[in-house]
Scaffold this active site. Structure first.
Site, PDB file in Angstrom:
ATOM      1  N   SER A 140      33.926 -15.842 -24.076  1.00 21.06           N
ATOM      2  CA  SER A 140      34.879 -16.942 -24.117  1.00 21.06           C
ATOM      3  C   SER A 140      34.111 -18.237 -24.402  1.00 21.06           C
ATOM      4  O   SER A 140      32.941 -18.191 -24.814  1.00 21.06           O
ATOM      5  CB  SER A 140      35.645 -17.021 -22.803  1.00 21.06           C
ATOM      6  OG  SER A 140      36.624 -18.034 -22.863  1.00 21.06           O
ATOM      7  N   TYR A 154      40.779 -22.729 -32.951  1.00 21.57           N
ATOM      8  CA  TYR A 154      39.711 -21.994 -32.270  1.00 21.57           C
ATOM      9  C   TYR A 154      39.978 -21.988 -30.760  1.00 21.57           C
ATOM     10  O   TYR A 154      39.912 -20.942 -30.104  1.00 21.57           O
ATOM     11  CB  TYR A 154      38.344 -22.635 -32.570  1.00 21.57           C
ATOM     12  CG  TYR A 154      37.214 -22.014 -31.773  1.00 21.57           C
ATOM     13  CD1 TYR A 154      36.710 -20.763 -32.111  1.00 21.57           C
ATOM     14  CD2 TYR A 154      36.685 -22.656 -30.653  1.00 21.57           C
ATOM     15  CE1 TYR A 154      35.694 -20.181 -31.370  1.00 21.57           C
ATOM     16  CE2 TYR A 154      35.667 -22.082 -29.906  1.00 21.57           C
ATOM     17  CZ  TYR A 154      35.179 -20.842 -30.268  1.00 21.57           C
ATOM     18  OH  TYR A 154      34.185 -20.260 -29.515  1.00 21.57           O
ATOM     19  N   LYS A 158      40.734 -18.826 -28.016  1.00 24.96           N
ATOM     20  CA  LYS A 158      39.974 -18.547 -26.790  1.00 24.96           C
ATOM     21  C   LYS A 158      40.847 -18.737 -25.540  1.00 24.96           C
ATOM     22  O   LYS A 158      40.668 -18.023 -24.551  1.00 24.96           O
ATOM     23  CB  LYS A 158      38.715 -19.425 -26.724  1.00 24.96           C
ATOM     24  CG  LYS A 158      37.690 -19.121 -27.824  1.00 24.96           C
ATOM     25  CD  LYS A 158      37.058 -17.730 -27.672  1.00 24.96           C
ATOM     26  CE  LYS A 158      35.941 -17.495 -28.671  1.00 24.96           C
ATOM     27  NZ  LYS A 158      35.345 -16.150 -28.602  1.00 24.96           N
TER      28      LYS A 158
HETATM   29  P1  NAP Z   1      27.303 -16.113 -34.592  1.00 25.49           P
HETATM   30  O1  NAP Z   1      25.830 -16.148 -34.617  1.00 25.49           O
HETATM   31  O2  NAP Z   1      28.047 -16.659 -35.763  1.00 25.49           O
HETATM   32  O3  NAP Z   1      27.763 -14.635 -34.274  1.00 25.49           O
HETATM   33  C1  NAP Z   1      29.090 -14.236 -34.420  1.00 25.49           C
HETATM   34  C2  NAP Z   1      29.126 -12.749 -34.585  1.00 25.49           C
HETATM   35  O4  NAP Z   1      30.507 -12.326 -34.653  1.00 25.49           O
HETATM   36  C3  NAP Z   1      28.464 -12.301 -35.887  1.00 25.49           C
HETATM   37  O5  NAP Z   1      27.770 -11.113 -35.608  1.00 25.49           O
HETATM   38  C4  NAP Z   1      29.640 -12.018 -36.802  1.00 25.49           C
HETATM   39  O6  NAP Z   1      29.386 -11.005 -37.748  1.00 25.49           O
HETATM   40  C5  NAP Z   1      30.620 -11.486 -35.781  1.00 25.49           C
HETATM   41  N1  NAP Z   1      31.974 -11.421 -36.299  1.00 25.49           N
HETATM   42  C6  NAP Z   1      32.774 -12.412 -36.765  1.00 25.49           C
HETATM   43  N2  NAP Z   1      33.951 -11.910 -37.171  1.00 25.49           N
HETATM   44  C7  NAP Z   1      33.890 -10.568 -36.946  1.00 25.49           C
HETATM   45  C8  NAP Z   1      34.777  -9.488 -37.152  1.00 25.49           C
HETATM   46  N3  NAP Z   1      36.001  -9.669 -37.688  1.00 25.49           N
HETATM   47  N4  NAP Z   1      34.381  -8.230 -36.803  1.00 25.49           N
HETATM   48  C9  NAP Z   1      33.161  -8.027 -36.263  1.00 25.49           C
HETATM   49  N5  NAP Z   1      32.257  -8.990 -36.084  1.00 25.49           N
HETATM   50  C10 NAP Z   1      32.627 -10.257 -36.413  1.00 25.49           C
HETATM   51  O7  NAP Z   1      27.838 -16.968 -33.355  1.00 25.49           O
HETATM   52  P2  NAP Z   1      27.705 -16.770 -31.771  1.00 25.49           P
HETATM   53  O8  NAP Z   1      27.601 -18.133 -31.227  1.00 25.49           O
HETATM   54  O9  NAP Z   1      26.674 -15.773 -31.424  1.00 25.49           O
HETATM   55  O10 NAP Z   1      29.154 -16.228 -31.431  1.00 25.49           O
HETATM   56  C11 NAP Z   1      29.370 -15.125 -30.569  1.00 25.49           C
HETATM   57  C12 NAP Z   1      30.566 -15.402 -29.682  1.00 25.49           C
HETATM   58  O11 NAP Z   1      30.263 -16.507 -28.828  1.00 25.49           O
HETATM   59  C13 NAP Z   1      31.822 -15.802 -30.466  1.00 25.49           C
HETATM   60  O12 NAP Z   1      32.946 -15.159 -29.895  1.00 25.49           O
HETATM   61  C14 NAP Z   1      31.903 -17.292 -30.257  1.00 25.49           C
HETATM   62  O13 NAP Z   1      33.228 -17.805 -30.343  1.00 25.49           O
HETATM   63  C15 NAP Z   1      31.340 -17.420 -28.842  1.00 25.49           C
HETATM   64  N6  NAP Z   1      30.874 -18.774 -28.518  1.00 25.49           N
HETATM   65  C16 NAP Z   1      29.782 -19.318 -29.104  1.00 25.49           C
HETATM   66  C17 NAP Z   1      29.382 -20.601 -28.739  1.00 25.49           C
HETATM   67  C18 NAP Z   1      28.169 -21.275 -29.333  1.00 25.49           C
HETATM   68  O14 NAP Z   1      27.926 -22.449 -29.041  1.00 25.49           O
HETATM   69  N7  NAP Z   1      27.370 -20.600 -30.119  1.00 25.49           N
HETATM   70  C19 NAP Z   1      30.114 -21.327 -27.801  1.00 25.49           C
HETATM   71  C20 NAP Z   1      31.234 -20.746 -27.225  1.00 25.49           C
HETATM   72  C21 NAP Z   1      31.608 -19.458 -27.569  1.00 25.49           C
HETATM   73  P3  NAP Z   1      29.119 -11.251 -39.321  1.00 25.49           P
HETATM   74  O15 NAP Z   1      27.652 -11.403 -39.457  1.00 25.49           O
HETATM   75  O16 NAP Z   1      29.665 -10.006 -39.954  1.00 25.49           O
HETATM   76  O17 NAP Z   1      29.891 -12.479 -39.707  1.00 25.49           O
END
Ligand code: NAP
Length: 300
Positions: A140, A154, A158
């Site tokens: 989340s 977005y 969430k």
């Molecule tokens: P990230 O590096 O962009 O990783 C996102 C991952 O989700 C990638 O592996 C991407 O795969 C995958 N993905 C996106 N759409 C998908 C789909 N339809 N089916 C399967 N995989 C999919 O960003 P992250 O920060 O690690 O994000 C991971 C989670 O943390 C997300 O849910 C995000 O909303 C949450 N989050 C992140 C932050 C932050 O500051 N980074 C803050 C709050 C929440 P592809 O390589 O195929 O695109």
């Protein structure tokens, strides 16, 4: 304890998904790493044998692929201890400028994908695991607790996941031994910024002097934490005997929970008087009252 755990992780290609995959493997655990393009994890796959790491293609928008991934896990390992429901992306766009198809795609991944993975996870923990039980960890966001400019869709995705998770957790029978935790992530340096969809801003939100969409400004000025630290804490929560329903990770996320709690409390206190003298009636009595009114109208 991680050494004996079997994890299924979505979105393992980058960011938290990849880091948690590596952290679990380094601790001796087993991972079914799912992702859209299995090639993206070939560097990690080359370092671990197939009885430690299984890489499975999964786009979380596809319910058949979700079922197949869990079936594969059953066939290979016969058990999953932890599901990290991580896949997702963000959409930088004012409410008025977001193309509806992109906003729906966001919900397909962030909400429907996560909800469908959650359903399969709970079913697996209850029906396949012997003994019953398992941990479901949701990725989340602070944006699932507070709404932010240029991120309304977005945040909505969430918030939807937060509501789904809280409802789901309240349905689970204690004897199933299934624990659900929503990990409220603050800001971290992952690929999320690069993977963010950015349709052009609505002209009404562009500042005439700077030519910059002011609603997006706050994101550019934010600092963020190292995701490796959060990845280790995500592993740690899976080891807690009694994990919380919500776990804030990052100082900003802790502050968001505090601020939200405080603001809800203040609103409740300020307006409680409006509801004080409102009478309550049971559904049974209410139906009776309606049918009495209907009968009265018929006879008059
Ligand atoms: P990230 O590096 O962009 O990783 C996102 C991952 O989700 C990638 O592996 C991407 O795969 C995958 N993905 C996106 N759409 C998908 C789909 N339809 N089916 C399967 N995989 C999919 O960003 P992250 O920060 O690690 O994000 C991971 C989670 O943390 C997300 O849910 C995000 O909303 C949450 N989050 C992140 C932050 C932050 O500051 N980074 C803050 C709050 C929440 P592809 O390589 O195929 O695109």
């Amino acid at each position: 304890m991680i050494a004996s755990q079997i994890w299924l992780i979505t979105g393992s290609s980058s960011g938290f998904g990849r880091l948690v995959t590596e952290a679990v493997l380094e601790s001796g655990g087993i991972v079914i790493a799912t992702l859209r393009d299995p090639e993206a994890l070939s560097d990690v796959a080359s370092r671990y044998p197939s009885n430690k790491l299984s890489v499975v293609k999964l786009d979380v928008r596809n319910p058949d692929e979700i079922r197949d991934a869990f079936a594969r896990a059953k066939e290979l390992f016969g058990r999953i201890d932890v599901v990290f429901n991580n896949a997702g992306f963000s959409l930088l766009s004012e409410a008025e400028s977001a193309p509806e198809d992109v906003a729906r795609e966001l919900f397909d991944a962030n909400f429907w994908g996560a909800a469908n993975v959650s359903r399969e996870a709970v079913k697996f923990f209850r029906e396949v695991n012997v003994p019953q039980g398992g941990r479901l960890l949701q990725a989340s966001s602070a944006g699932g607790i507070e709404g932010y400019p240029a991120l309304p869709y977005y945040c909505a995705s969430k918030f939807a996941l937060e509501g789904f998770t809280e409802g789901l957790a309240s349905e689970l029978r204690p004897e199933w031994n299934i624990k659900v935790t929503s990990i409220v992530l603050g800001s971290y340096h992952t690929n999320a910024g690069r993977n963010m969809k950015r349709p052009p801003p609505h002209p009404a939100y562009v500042d005439a002097t700077t030519q910059h969409p002011t609603a997006r400004l706050y994101l550019y000025t934010k600092s963020a934490a190292y995701p490796e630290d959060a990845a280790h804490l995500i592993c740690k929560v899976a080891e807690l005997q009694d994990p919380p329903l919500r776990l804030p990770l990052g100082q900003d996320a802790v502050e968001v929970l505090r601020r939200k709690g405080q603001s809800l409390l203040e609103t409740a206190e300020e307006y409680q008087a409006w509801s004080e003298n409102v009478p309550l009636i049971s559904s049974e009595e209410y139906c009776l009252k309606l049918s009495q009114q209907a009968a009265k109208m018929k006879t008059s």
